[in-house]
Each structure stands twice: as structure tokens, then as C-alpha cells.
Design a protein around this motif. Structure first.
Motif, short mmCIF file in Angstrom:
data_model
loop_
_atom_site.label_atom_id
_atom_site.label_comp_id
_atom_site.label_asym_id
_atom_site.label_seq_id
_atom_site.Cartn_x
_atom_site.Cartn_y
_atom_site.Cartn_z
N SER A 246 0.85 -1.19 0.00
CA SER A 246 0.00 0.00 0.00
C SER A 246 0.88 1.24 0.00
O SER A 246 1.85 1.32 0.76
N ASN B 291 2.89 -1.20 4.18
CA ASN B 291 2.47 0.13 3.78
C ASN B 291 3.67 1.07 3.79
O ASN B 291 4.46 1.06 4.75
N MET C 104 1.09 -3.93 7.91
CA MET C 104 -0.25 -3.42 8.12
C MET C 104 -1.03 -4.31 9.08
O MET C 104 -0.89 -5.54 9.06
#
Length: 321
Positions: free
Chosen positions: A72, A93, A126
Motif C-alpha cells: 500500500s 504500507n 499493516m
């Protein structure tokens, strides 16, 4: 590694190109709802499938793609646990903030506006929280007092993609460490609202200049009122030798060759570049001494009451025929 990239914003395309350059197999790209045109264009040029973020079958599609890694980058949706368990290795992320402080969105703008002397970049695992997972790698960048939003975005664009590449390499080599975040140090920043972009001229000079440089191009700009029209302030600077004194905040009290001198809560600043809404940017605005910037609440209420009275009188006349 087989990577599914969920991304958007200013750094997504650079991160995609870096992962491709490192010979990872990008099996699909899921763009965020906003600010994803550069990413979608880059994915198209590379022949990478683009999955729509609003697809109700997105989780099924991702499972069919069998990614090892879910990455991400500035993705604007909170991923549920059912999505985070899809990759066979990890879900990570890349965040342009110094965690555990500066969780949330728009953190680059907030860091500049808060006058931070440094900016952190973090790649973390995450979890179901917001930017709360264990840290893999982190990097700190200095912010100079004269650097604005555009300069810092350009710096982050290269640094964040490098940091992401390092984290992916560590995961691939099974050499990544996990550093839990201290929740006692966590701060969260929400999406900006219009009131966050309005200049409060009663604030200090340094606070106003930081707000202007945090919101300048390619940002939305710091806003103020001039008469009954809205104005964007794109550039302003402190007067380091300016005396401190009390006077009406927002009042134009002098001029320099680069722009008018405007009173703040503690001293004065020079406004160097502005733009009327719907107009073109202009250097060194030619405001006369005595011009007042900002909205006087009492004056606005009085004007609104007068306007309401006028409308009520018109209605009465219409009712009388």
C-alpha cells in the motif's frame, strides 16, 4: 516477488517504477479513489492490469492473483483483516510520516505547517489499525525553513520508493525485523477541512508562513478574504528584523519591493504571491496601506443581517402584490 500494489497520491507511480526496476512481478494495481491518474497511466504503459477499487469482488480477484506481498502506498481506504490475510508473505504500507507520530492522512502538509525540523518516512506491516503496524524500516529527512510543499514532495518521491525497495528486499531475504510502535507516542492527523486552510492573521508570523509553505503548489493554497472575495496566498516570508507590537491582525502596514507588509499576531510578514479565486497568480500584490485581510466575524454577521432584512422586505412587497 509477486506484488499487488494498492496506491495513489504523489508517490505511487515512482514506487511502481522502482518495484518494476527491481524485477518484481507486479501482478495488479488497485488505484485509490483520488489522485491516481499518474499511477494508472504508468501501469498502462507497463502492461500491468488495473483493478477498480470499487469492485465488490476485489478480495476474490486479489486471491485469484495469488500475491506474495500486498503493498500500500498512500491508499485512501482502510483495509479489513480479510484483505490483509490474502498475501502469502506480508501486507506492508509505505507511509510519508514519522511513525508512531504523524499517523493518518495529509501528514506531509501537517508536518510543514507544524514547523517540524524533520520528516520521517516509514514502511511498516499493516494491521487493522491506521498506520499502527510494526515498523520494518524508517528514514528521517531534514526540513529546511525555506522548503515548501513542492520541494519536499520531490524529495520524498525518490526517498520513499528507495525505502520501499529496501523493505521488500529485506522481506524477500527473510531478513526484515519488526519494531512495534509505542502507542503512547501516537498522534493522528485527519483529512484537512476548508477551515484548516484559512489564515488566522492573529497567529504568529512563523505559524502563518509555515501554513503558506505547507499548502503552496501543488497544494490547494492558504486562503484568506480580501473584501468580499476569497484569495489564495501562495508565498509569504518572515521579516526577521520586524518589531513585535500590537495592531489589527491582517492589516497592510507597509510595502517592500517583493510585496506588502501584513500585520500578524506578533509581528509582520511579507506577502509575495497571491491569486484571486478564478484569476491568475500575481507576484507582489499592490495592496494599499490600510487594506484589511481576513474576515471580521462581527462585520460579516452585520452584513448578513442587513441582507436578510432586504430579502424579507422584498418578500413582503411581493406578498402585497
Amino acid at each position: 516477488m509477486r506484488i499487488a500494489l494498492l496506491a495513489g497520491g504523489d508517490f505511487a507511480a515512482a514506487c511502481l517504477h522502482r518495484l518494476v526496476a527491481d524485477r518484481h512481478a507486479i501482478i495488479c494495481v488497485v488505484p485509490s479513489w483520488q489522485r491516481s491518474s499518474d499511477l494508472v497511466r504508468a501501469a498502462g504503459n507497463l502492461g500491468i492490469p488495473v483493478r477498480p477499487p470499487h469492485d465488490s469482488r476485489l478480495e476474490d480477484v486479489l486471491r485469484d492473483d495469488t500475491p506474495e506481498l500486498l503493498v500500500s502506498v498512500d491508499y485512501d481506504r482502510i483495509l479489513p483483516a480479510s484483505t490483509l490475510t490474502i498475501p502469502t508473505v506480508a501486507a506492508i504500507n509505505a507511509h510519508p510520516g514519522l511513525l508512531p507520530t504523524y499517523r493518518g492522512t495529509g501528514v506531509v502538509m501537517w508536518a510543514i505547517q507544524n514547523g517540524e525540523p524533520r520528516l520521517g518516512l516509514t514502511v511498516h506491516h499493516m494491521d487493522v489499525g491506521i498506520d499502527s503496524g510494526d515498523i520494518i524500516v524508517q528514514r528521517v529527512l531534514a526540513i529546511e525553513p525555506d522548503e515548501d510543499y513542492g520541494h519536499i514532495l520531490a524529495l520524498i518521491g525518490a526517498e520513499l520508493s528507495d525505502l520501499l525497495a529496501e523493505a521488500v528486499r529485506l522481506i524477500e531475504q527473510r531478513a526484515d525485523s519488526r519494531s512495534p510502535q509505542d502507542p503512547r507516542l501516537a498522534t493522528y492527523f485527519a483529512e484537512r477541512h476548508p477551515c484548516d486552510d484559512r489564515i488566522d492573521w492573529s497567529r504568529s508570523s512563523v505559524e502563518i508562513v509555515n501554513q503558506v509553505r505547507a499548502l503552496t503548489i501543488p497544494g490547494t493554497g492558504a486562503r484568506t478574504w480580501l473584501g468580499d472575495g476569497e484569495l489564495i496566498v501562495w508565498a509569504a516570508r518572515q521579516r526577521l528584523d520586524a518589531p513585535s507590537y500590537r495592531c489589527t491582525p491582517g492589516l497592510v502596514v507597509g510595502r517592500t519591493s517583493s510585496g506588502p507588509i501584513v500585520k500578524t499576531g506578533d509581528s509582520t510578514i511579507v506577502v509575495e504571491r497571491v491569486q484571486h479565486i478564478g484569476g491568475a497568480p500575481a507576484d507582489s500584490p499592490s495592496w494599499r496601506i490600510g487594506t484589511l485581510l481576513g474576515l471580521d466575524p462581527l462585520e460579516a454577521i452585520t452584513a448578513l443581517r442587513c441582507r436578510v432584512s432586504e430579502l424579507e422586505e422584498r418578500i413582503r412587497k411581493l406578498e402585497r402584490g
